[in-house]
Enzyme design. Structure first.
Site, mmCIF file in Angstrom:
data_model
loop_
_atom_site.group_PDB
_atom_site.id
_atom_site.type_symbol
_atom_site.label_atom_id
_atom_site.label_comp_id
_atom_site.label_asym_id
_atom_site.label_seq_id
_atom_site.Cartn_x
_atom_site.Cartn_y
_atom_site.Cartn_z
ATOM 1 N N SER A 1 -3.656 2.140 9.677
ATOM 2 C CA SER A 1 -3.185 2.351 11.060
ATOM 3 C C SER A 1 -3.746 1.282 12.004
ATOM 4 O O SER A 1 -4.273 1.600 13.076
ATOM 5 C CB SER A 1 -3.552 3.759 11.554
ATOM 6 N N ASN B 1 4.516 -9.279 11.825
ATOM 7 C CA ASN B 1 3.166 -8.804 11.526
ATOM 8 C C ASN B 1 2.427 -9.680 10.505
ATOM 9 O O ASN B 1 1.246 -9.486 10.249
ATOM 10 C CB ASN B 1 3.209 -7.351 11.041
ATOM 11 N N ARG C 1 9.892 -6.883 12.959
ATOM 12 C CA ARG C 1 8.469 -6.541 13.081
ATOM 13 C C ARG C 1 7.728 -6.731 11.755
ATOM 14 O O ARG C 1 6.561 -7.110 11.736
ATOM 15 C CB ARG C 1 8.318 -5.116 13.624
ATOM 16 N N TYR D 1 2.830 9.797 -0.318
ATOM 17 C CA TYR D 1 3.903 9.265 0.534
ATOM 18 C C TYR D 1 5.283 9.557 -0.063
ATOM 19 O O TYR D 1 6.291 9.397 0.625
ATOM 20 C CB TYR D 1 3.757 7.749 0.753
ATOM 21 N N ASP E 1 0.846 -1.200 0.000
ATOM 22 C CA ASP E 1 0.000 0.000 0.000
ATOM 23 C C ASP E 1 0.880 1.248 0.000
ATOM 24 O O ASP E 1 1.613 1.490 0.954
ATOM 25 C CB ASP E 1 -0.878 0.000 1.266
ATOM 26 N N HIS F 1 -7.784 9.450 -2.125
ATOM 27 C CA HIS F 1 -7.134 9.392 -0.807
ATOM 28 C C HIS F 1 -8.031 9.930 0.318
ATOM 29 O O HIS F 1 -7.996 9.431 1.444
ATOM 30 C CB HIS F 1 -5.804 10.156 -0.839
HETATM 31 N N1 LIG Z 1 -5.542 6.105 3.516
HETATM 32 C C1 LIG Z 1 -5.046 6.852 4.464
HETATM 33 O O1 LIG Z 1 -5.431 8.018 4.654
HETATM 34 C C2 LIG Z 1 -3.985 6.260 5.345
HETATM 35 C C3 LIG Z 1 -3.608 6.933 6.526
HETATM 36 C C4 LIG Z 1 -2.654 6.345 7.353
HETATM 37 C C5 LIG Z 1 -2.096 5.125 6.999
HETATM 38 N N2 LIG Z 1 -2.454 4.524 5.831
HETATM 39 C C6 LIG Z 1 -1.828 3.224 5.436
HETATM 40 O O2 LIG Z 1 -1.849 2.328 6.550
HETATM 41 C C7 LIG Z 1 -0.514 1.939 6.855
HETATM 42 C C8 LIG Z 1 -0.327 1.649 8.334
HETATM 43 O O3 LIG Z 1 -0.690 2.726 9.135
HETATM 44 P P1 LIG Z 1 0.387 3.561 9.977
HETATM 45 O O4 LIG Z 1 1.564 3.806 9.132
HETATM 46 O O5 LIG Z 1 -0.373 4.695 10.549
HETATM 47 O O6 LIG Z 1 0.844 2.656 11.174
HETATM 48 P P2 LIG Z 1 0.549 1.280 11.927
HETATM 49 O O7 LIG Z 1 0.789 0.140 11.010
HETATM 50 O O8 LIG Z 1 -0.728 1.381 12.653
HETATM 51 O O9 LIG Z 1 1.726 1.367 12.999
HETATM 52 C C9 LIG Z 1 3.073 1.545 12.584
HETATM 53 C C10 LIG Z 1 3.890 1.887 13.815
HETATM 54 O O10 LIG Z 1 3.926 0.762 14.686
HETATM 55 C C11 LIG Z 1 5.256 0.256 14.790
HETATM 56 N N3 LIG Z 1 5.160 -1.204 14.663
HETATM 57 C C12 LIG Z 1 4.889 -1.922 13.553
HETATM 58 N N4 LIG Z 1 4.825 -3.233 13.833
HETATM 59 C C13 LIG Z 1 5.053 -3.353 15.161
HETATM 60 C C14 LIG Z 1 5.125 -4.457 16.032
HETATM 61 N N5 LIG Z 1 4.931 -5.711 15.612
HETATM 62 N N6 LIG Z 1 5.416 -4.212 17.344
HETATM 63 C C15 LIG Z 1 5.621 -2.960 17.797
HETATM 64 N N7 LIG Z 1 5.555 -1.862 17.005
HETATM 65 C C16 LIG Z 1 5.275 -2.061 15.691
HETATM 66 C C17 LIG Z 1 6.033 0.888 13.664
HETATM 67 O O11 LIG Z 1 7.367 1.116 14.028
HETATM 68 P P3 LIG Z 1 8.607 0.450 13.197
HETATM 69 O O12 LIG Z 1 8.471 0.935 11.771
HETATM 70 O O13 LIG Z 1 9.799 0.984 13.895
HETATM 71 O O14 LIG Z 1 8.425 -1.035 13.339
HETATM 72 C C18 LIG Z 1 5.317 2.216 13.475
HETATM 73 O O15 LIG Z 1 5.769 3.150 14.430
HETATM 74 C C19 LIG Z 1 0.306 3.125 6.336
HETATM 75 O O16 LIG Z 1 1.660 2.826 6.250
HETATM 76 C C20 LIG Z 1 -0.375 3.410 5.028
HETATM 77 O O17 LIG Z 1 0.011 2.474 4.045
HETATM 78 C C21 LIG Z 1 -3.397 5.062 5.022
#
Ligand SMILES: NC(=O)c1ccc[n+]([C@@H]2O[C@H](COP(=O)([O-])OP(=O)(O)OC[C@H]3O[C@@H](n4cnc5c(N)ncnc54)[C@H](OP(=O)(O)O)[C@@H]3O)[C@@H](O)[C@H]2O)c1
Length: 278
Positions: free
Chosen positions: A197, A249, A245, A52, A47, A110
């Site tokens: 997220s 996951n 991680r 980004y 994704d 988006h």
């Molecule tokens: N459509 C939208 O508007 C929108 C908005 C936000 C996000 N998204 C998408 O959703 C994806 C995920 O959301 P997100 O980036 O907000 O974050 P997330 O996946 O909810 O959390 C990522 C955070 O958690 C940590 N982490 C990951 N796996 C872990 C584990 N097993 N144990 C402990 N910590 C862990 C990561 O750190 P490390 O990297 O250091 O492991 C990072 O700080 C985004 O990357 C994007 O592709 C879309």
């Protein structure tokens, strides 16, 4: 195994049940290495988004992986401020070029409004963008089309104007933040929910309320969060730049029992109230 499982969109396209998130993964080495490692350990769904700024490195990692293009599901997104027909076509082509791909598996609007102007009424602009995406879909440039951060009313205007129901709505979704009004609408219309997220951008991975459950199942809190999304029929998109991680996951082959799912359903809000993130 979860990494080999798929959802099927209403148009028949299959989509791996878990995707690798790349928001806040820097263009260049970080994005290239993270996506390369994700593909190596078995993710087949990436994704990204124009916003980004890492499509070029994501595309390079995909190209260098040696995996058949047809076996990788790639999502990217129309920038939230583009709300016209021509702009949509142009930005889609730009993403295609940046990614170095000939087609996109899933293209999303988006957000219903520009991030700089959250809540503004962009109904007409969203309809124009949606019409352009339908044309690209019909031309075979996109295998599925959808939206992100859309509420039921935002989706309904697209359906009323074109007759085409989004195949996906990507929303902020995690334990304690399950957006039931949006989920109900999507379930009624056969729209797959992608859980962005799913770890509340890292905020809940050390949550004390979830620790006992993690211990019970012998897993991490992060895995409880991701497994919860899957058992709710949503598609989690965890992001990590850490190899351990990234691999962890994807290891979600356990089941949270019904009593514990009910406990999680009723846990109340455990992350900050941030309904919209880029
Ligand atoms: N459509 C939208 O508007 C929108 C908005 C936000 C996000 N998204 C998408 O959703 C994806 C995920 O959301 P997100 O980036 O907000 O974050 P997330 O996946 O909810 O959390 C990522 C955070 O958690 C940590 N982490 C990951 N796996 C872990 C584990 N097993 N144990 C402990 N910590 C862990 C990561 O750190 P490390 O990297 O250091 O492991 C990072 O700080 C985004 O990357 C994007 O592709 C879309």
């Amino acid at each position: 195994m979860v990494k080999n499982e798929f959802y099927t969109l209403y148009n028949g396209v299959t989509i791996p049940k878990i995707g690798f998130g790349t928001w806040q993964v820097a263009e260049g080495e970080e994005a290239y290495n993270s996506v390369t490692y994700a593909l190596k350990v078995g993710y087949r769904h990436i994704d990204t988004a124009h916003a980004y700024g890492n499509e070029a490195s994501v595309g390079r990692a995909i190209a260098d992986s040696g995996i058949d293009r047809k076996d990788i599901f790639v999502t990217t997104k129309l920038p939230s401020h583009i709300k016209d027909y021509q702009g949509t076509i142009q930005h889609f082509n730009q993403s295609l070029t940046s990614l170095g791909l000939e087609y996109i598996d899933l293209y999303l609007i988006h957000a219903p409004w520009p991030w700089s102007d959250i809540g503004t009424d962009c109904t007409q602009g969203n309809i124009q963008a949606w019409k352009a995406m339908i044309e690209l879909y019909n031309a075979g440039k996109i295998r599925s089309i959808g939206v992100s951060n859309f509420h039921p009313a935002d989706m309904q205007v697209l359906i009323d104007a074109t007759g085409v129901v989004p195949m996906v709505n990507q929303i902020r979704y995690f334990i304690g933040n399950t957006q039931p009004a949006i989920v109900d609408y999507c379930n009624q219309h056969n729209i797959l929910i992608q859980a962005y997220s799913p770890l509340a951008t890292g905020e809940i991975v050390n949550n004390e309320q979830l620790q006992p459950l993690a211990q019970k199942y012998g897993v991490t809190v992060a895995k409880i969060c991701l497994r919860y999304c899957l058992q709710k029929g949503t598609l989690p998109l965890p992001k990590s730049t850490n190899e351990g991680r990234i691999a962890q996951n994807l290891e979600l082959d356990f089941t949270i029992d019904q009593a514990d799912m009910t406990f999680l359903d009723n846990i109340g809000r455990i992350g900050k109230i941030k309904p919209y993130r880029s």
